[in-house]
Design a protein around this motif. Structure first.
Motif, mmCIF file in Angstrom:
data_model
loop_
_atom_site.group_PDB
_atom_site.id
_atom_site.type_symbol
_atom_site.label_atom_id
_atom_site.label_comp_id
_atom_site.label_asym_id
_atom_site.label_seq_id
_atom_site.Cartn_x
_atom_site.Cartn_y
_atom_site.Cartn_z
ATOM 1 N N LYS A 151 19.014 78.893 -10.281
ATOM 2 C CA LYS A 151 19.448 77.781 -10.400
ATOM 3 C C LYS A 151 20.915 77.373 -10.576
ATOM 4 C CE LYS A 151 15.415 76.084 -9.647
ATOM 5 N NZ LYS A 151 15.011 76.429 -8.282
ATOM 6 N N ASN A 152 21.662 78.600 -11.247
ATOM 7 C CA ASN A 152 23.084 78.336 -11.202
ATOM 8 C C ASN A 152 23.834 78.489 -10.181
ATOM 9 O OD1 ASN A 152 22.977 81.321 -11.082
ATOM 10 N ND2 ASN A 152 23.514 81.663 -12.900
ATOM 11 N N LEU A 154 15.771 74.147 1.322
ATOM 12 C CA LEU A 154 16.423 74.707 0.007
ATOM 13 C C LEU A 154 15.049 75.817 -0.060
ATOM 14 C CD1 LEU A 154 18.728 75.274 -2.162
ATOM 15 C CD2 LEU A 154 17.126 73.449 -3.208
ATOM 16 N N PRO A 155 15.544 77.166 -0.350
ATOM 17 C CA PRO A 155 14.423 77.988 -0.837
ATOM 18 C C PRO A 155 14.004 77.677 -2.397
ATOM 19 C CG PRO A 155 16.269 79.471 0.003
ATOM 20 C CD PRO A 155 16.817 78.070 0.260
ATOM 21 N N LYS A 156 12.852 77.823 -2.625
ATOM 22 C CA LYS A 156 12.410 77.427 -4.078
ATOM 23 C C LYS A 156 12.893 78.830 -4.907
ATOM 24 C CE LYS A 156 8.781 74.318 -3.230
ATOM 25 N NZ LYS A 156 9.190 72.948 -3.527
ATOM 26 N N ASN A 157 13.118 79.895 -4.465
ATOM 27 C CA ASN A 157 13.377 80.954 -5.270
ATOM 28 C C ASN A 157 14.963 81.002 -5.618
ATOM 29 O OD1 ASN A 157 13.399 81.614 -2.749
ATOM 30 N ND2 ASN A 157 13.261 83.935 -2.961
ATOM 31 N N VAL A 158 15.758 80.142 -5.174
ATOM 32 C CA VAL A 158 17.307 80.305 -5.429
ATOM 33 C C VAL A 158 17.444 80.095 -6.865
ATOM 34 C CG1 VAL A 158 19.651 78.995 -5.142
ATOM 35 C CG2 VAL A 158 17.809 79.251 -3.162
ATOM 36 N N PRO A 198 24.007 78.495 3.639
ATOM 37 C CA PRO A 198 23.995 80.000 4.125
ATOM 38 C C PRO A 198 24.126 81.078 3.028
ATOM 39 C CG PRO A 198 25.720 78.747 4.994
ATOM 40 C CD PRO A 198 25.258 77.786 4.356
ATOM 41 N N ALA A 199 24.815 80.545 2.031
ATOM 42 C CA ALA A 199 24.883 81.732 0.884
ATOM 43 C C ALA A 199 23.489 81.963 0.381
ATOM 44 C CB ALA A 199 25.708 81.357 -0.075
ATOM 45 N N PHE A 200 22.434 81.391 0.417
ATOM 46 C CA PHE A 200 21.185 81.522 -0.056
ATOM 47 C C PHE A 200 20.321 82.246 0.701
ATOM 48 C CE2 PHE A 200 21.848 76.957 -2.378
ATOM 49 C CZ PHE A 200 22.631 77.668 -2.924
ATOM 50 N N LEU A 201 20.681 82.565 2.023
ATOM 51 C CA LEU A 201 19.884 83.428 2.781
ATOM 52 C C LEU A 201 19.183 84.868 2.350
ATOM 53 C CD1 LEU A 201 18.969 83.374 6.044
ATOM 54 C CD2 LEU A 201 20.784 85.273 6.365
ATOM 55 N N PRO A 202 19.808 85.330 1.430
ATOM 56 C CA PRO A 202 19.321 86.704 0.776
ATOM 57 C C PRO A 202 17.878 86.303 0.146
ATOM 58 C CG PRO A 202 21.536 86.918 0.378
ATOM 59 C CD PRO A 202 21.385 85.521 0.743
ATOM 60 N N PHE A 203 17.739 84.847 -0.432
ATOM 61 C CA PHE A 203 16.594 84.499 -1.013
ATOM 62 C C PHE A 203 15.262 84.337 0.113
ATOM 63 C CE2 PHE A 203 20.070 83.201 -3.838
ATOM 64 C CZ PHE A 203 19.425 83.613 -5.081
ATOM 65 N N ILE A 204 15.882 84.316 1.165
ATOM 66 C CA ILE A 204 14.483 84.232 2.152
ATOM 67 C C ILE A 204 14.276 85.690 2.416
ATOM 68 C CG2 ILE A 204 14.066 83.571 4.501
ATOM 69 C CD1 ILE A 204 16.112 81.358 4.229
ATOM 70 N N ALA A 205 15.425 86.428 2.605
ATOM 71 C CA ALA A 205 14.879 87.990 2.819
ATOM 72 C C ALA A 205 14.051 88.425 1.720
ATOM 73 C CB ALA A 205 16.082 88.882 2.724
ATOM 74 N N GLU A 206 14.428 88.015 0.344
ATOM 75 C CA GLU A 206 13.771 88.386 -0.810
ATOM 76 C C GLU A 206 12.156 88.029 -0.735
ATOM 77 O OE1 GLU A 206 15.298 87.929 -5.259
ATOM 78 O OE2 GLU A 206 14.101 86.180 -4.626
ATOM 79 N N THR A 207 11.734 86.834 -0.218
ATOM 80 C CA THR A 207 10.539 86.626 -0.187
ATOM 81 C C THR A 207 9.770 87.254 0.833
ATOM 82 O OG1 THR A 207 11.135 84.115 -0.691
ATOM 83 C CG2 THR A 207 9.039 84.631 0.135
ATOM 84 N N ILE A 208 10.441 87.770 1.935
ATOM 85 C CA ILE A 208 9.846 88.589 2.977
ATOM 86 C C ILE A 208 9.477 89.875 2.427
ATOM 87 C CG2 ILE A 208 10.186 89.478 5.102
ATOM 88 C CD1 ILE A 208 11.684 87.018 5.945
ATOM 89 N N ALA A 209 10.534 90.457 1.577
ATOM 90 C CA ALA A 209 10.342 91.792 1.203
ATOM 91 C C ALA A 209 9.278 91.773 0.109
ATOM 92 C CB ALA A 209 11.637 92.195 0.473
ATOM 93 N N GLN A 222 27.006 68.386 -7.788
ATOM 94 C CA GLN A 222 26.902 67.227 -6.648
ATOM 95 C C GLN A 222 25.844 67.461 -5.693
ATOM 96 O OE1 GLN A 222 29.933 68.084 -7.795
ATOM 97 N NE2 GLN A 222 29.927 66.482 -8.925
ATOM 98 N N HIS A 223 25.566 68.944 -5.385
ATOM 99 C CA HIS A 223 24.444 69.190 -4.174
ATOM 100 C C HIS A 223 23.254 69.836 -4.765
ATOM 101 C CE1 HIS A 223 27.456 67.600 -1.466
ATOM 102 N NE2 HIS A 223 28.529 68.249 -2.350
ATOM 103 N N GLU A 224 22.642 69.396 -5.614
ATOM 104 C CA GLU A 224 21.500 70.343 -6.263
ATOM 105 C C GLU A 224 20.309 70.622 -5.382
ATOM 106 O OE1 GLU A 224 20.584 68.353 -9.913
ATOM 107 O OE2 GLU A 224 21.300 69.904 -10.911
ATOM 108 N N ARG A 225 20.266 69.649 -4.113
ATOM 109 C CA ARG A 225 19.017 69.948 -3.275
ATOM 110 C C ARG A 225 19.723 70.526 -1.860
ATOM 111 N NH1 ARG A 225 15.088 71.286 -4.934
ATOM 112 N NH2 ARG A 225 14.216 70.634 -3.160
ATOM 113 N N ARG A 226 20.825 70.887 -2.040
ATOM 114 C CA ARG A 226 21.633 71.181 -0.499
ATOM 115 C C ARG A 226 21.352 72.782 -0.552
ATOM 116 N NH1 ARG A 226 28.106 70.586 0.474
ATOM 117 N NH2 ARG A 226 28.030 72.370 -0.864
ATOM 118 N N CYS A 227 20.974 72.917 0.883
ATOM 119 C CA CYS A 227 20.633 74.475 1.036
ATOM 120 C C CYS A 227 22.165 74.867 1.774
ATOM 121 C CB CYS A 227 19.440 74.501 2.225
ATOM 122 S SG CYS A 227 19.142 76.426 2.587
#
Ligand code: ZN
Length: 266
Positions: free
Chosen positions: A218-219, A212-216, A231-242, A224-229
């Motif tokens: 929070k909302n 799970l990316p740290k920068n997701v 695929p919808a969170f992929l843009p947050f990985i792109a954000e870190t690279i940017a 039920q799945h607060e620690r679950r990563c």
């Protein structure tokens, strides 16, 4: 429009049980237009290939045996993988490689299982989805024996050193990055690694439900799945690279999407 491709999700994981359609829908809404399910065993690769047929042009899969599963490798395995690789949605051999971190399979078995899949990739001319953990020097020495004939390869979930990244790049490999890059305490060195690697060698993956990316925001996390990563969170990985490279997220998306499309032929 900016779209993303997630090159590694574990959709058969029990954390996604009964939730697969929602997960894919949410990802597409987040502009993650294509996803590649990681095959980690014969059974899992078969299940994944079946799931992908239900979502054409959105879901694809790899077919392979993870080093943790190498202990189940037998003389039927390669022919079963070969059969899977004939299906159009099955786009790569893997994940395969070496994992000396947890040693869930004996090292000599991991090595023979890996070599058989390198030979399979050469035979089928399908790209390779590689896994290496705490096994760099052995991994490189085995891989290099096959290098002249090897098709394109991506080392997924890269968390190694800059020096290791340079060796992979010299081999012509691509590197896949997960939400680990946002863990700037544990993986602080990856900032420098990402600043070094040219955009045309980078692909992105969530490795969902892990990493799970740290920068997701929070909302976006489900109750039920607060620690679950996902695929919808992929843009947050792109954000870190940017952020690391001092460029726009659109530029990261544009390049990583093009790299993944060309690499996997999707
Ligand atoms: Zn892996």
């Amino acid at each position: 429009m900016t779209t993303y491709i997630d090159i590694g999700i574990n959709l058969t994981n029990k954390q996604f049980y009964n939730d697969i359609d929602n997960i894919i829908q949410d990802a597409v809404k987040a502009n993650v237009s294509k996803m590649i399910i990681t095959g980690t065993s014969i059974k899992n690769s078969e299940q994944s290939a079946l799931i992908a047929t239900k979502h054409p042009d959105t879901l694809y899969t790899t077919a392979g045996i993870h080093p943790h599963e190498a202990k189940n490798f037998d003389n039927q395995s390669i022919s079963k993988l070969k059969e899977l690789l004939l299906q159009p949605q099955v786009v790569a051999v893997g994940e395969c490689g070496l994992d000396f971190d947890r040693d869930f399979s004996p090292r000599n078995i991991q090595e023979s299982c890996y070599e058989a899949q390198l030979a399979l990739a050469i035979e089928t001319q399908k790209p390779l989805f590689l896994h290496e953990r705490a096994a760099f020097s052995r991994f490189i020495s085995i891989t290099n024996q096959y290098l002249p004939e090897l098709p394109k390869a991506v080392v997924h979930c890269f968390t190694g050193t800059l020096q290791e990244a340079k060796i992979y790049l010299d081999n012509g490999f691509y590197l896949g990055f997960t939400g680990a890059i946002s863990d700037t305490w544990r993986f602080q060195h990856l900032k420098e690694v990402l600043q070094y690697i040219p955009l045309n060698k980078i692909m992105i993956e969530t490795d969902a439900p892990f990493m799970l990316p740290k920068n997701v925001t929070k909302n976006l996390l489900k109750k039920q799945h607060e620690r679950r990563c996902e695929p919808a969170f992929l843009p947050f990985i792109a954000e870190t690279i940017a952020h690391f490279k001092g460029i726009t997220i659109d530029k990261v998306a544009e390049h990583t999407t093009l790299n993944s499309k060309t690499f996997f032929g999707i």
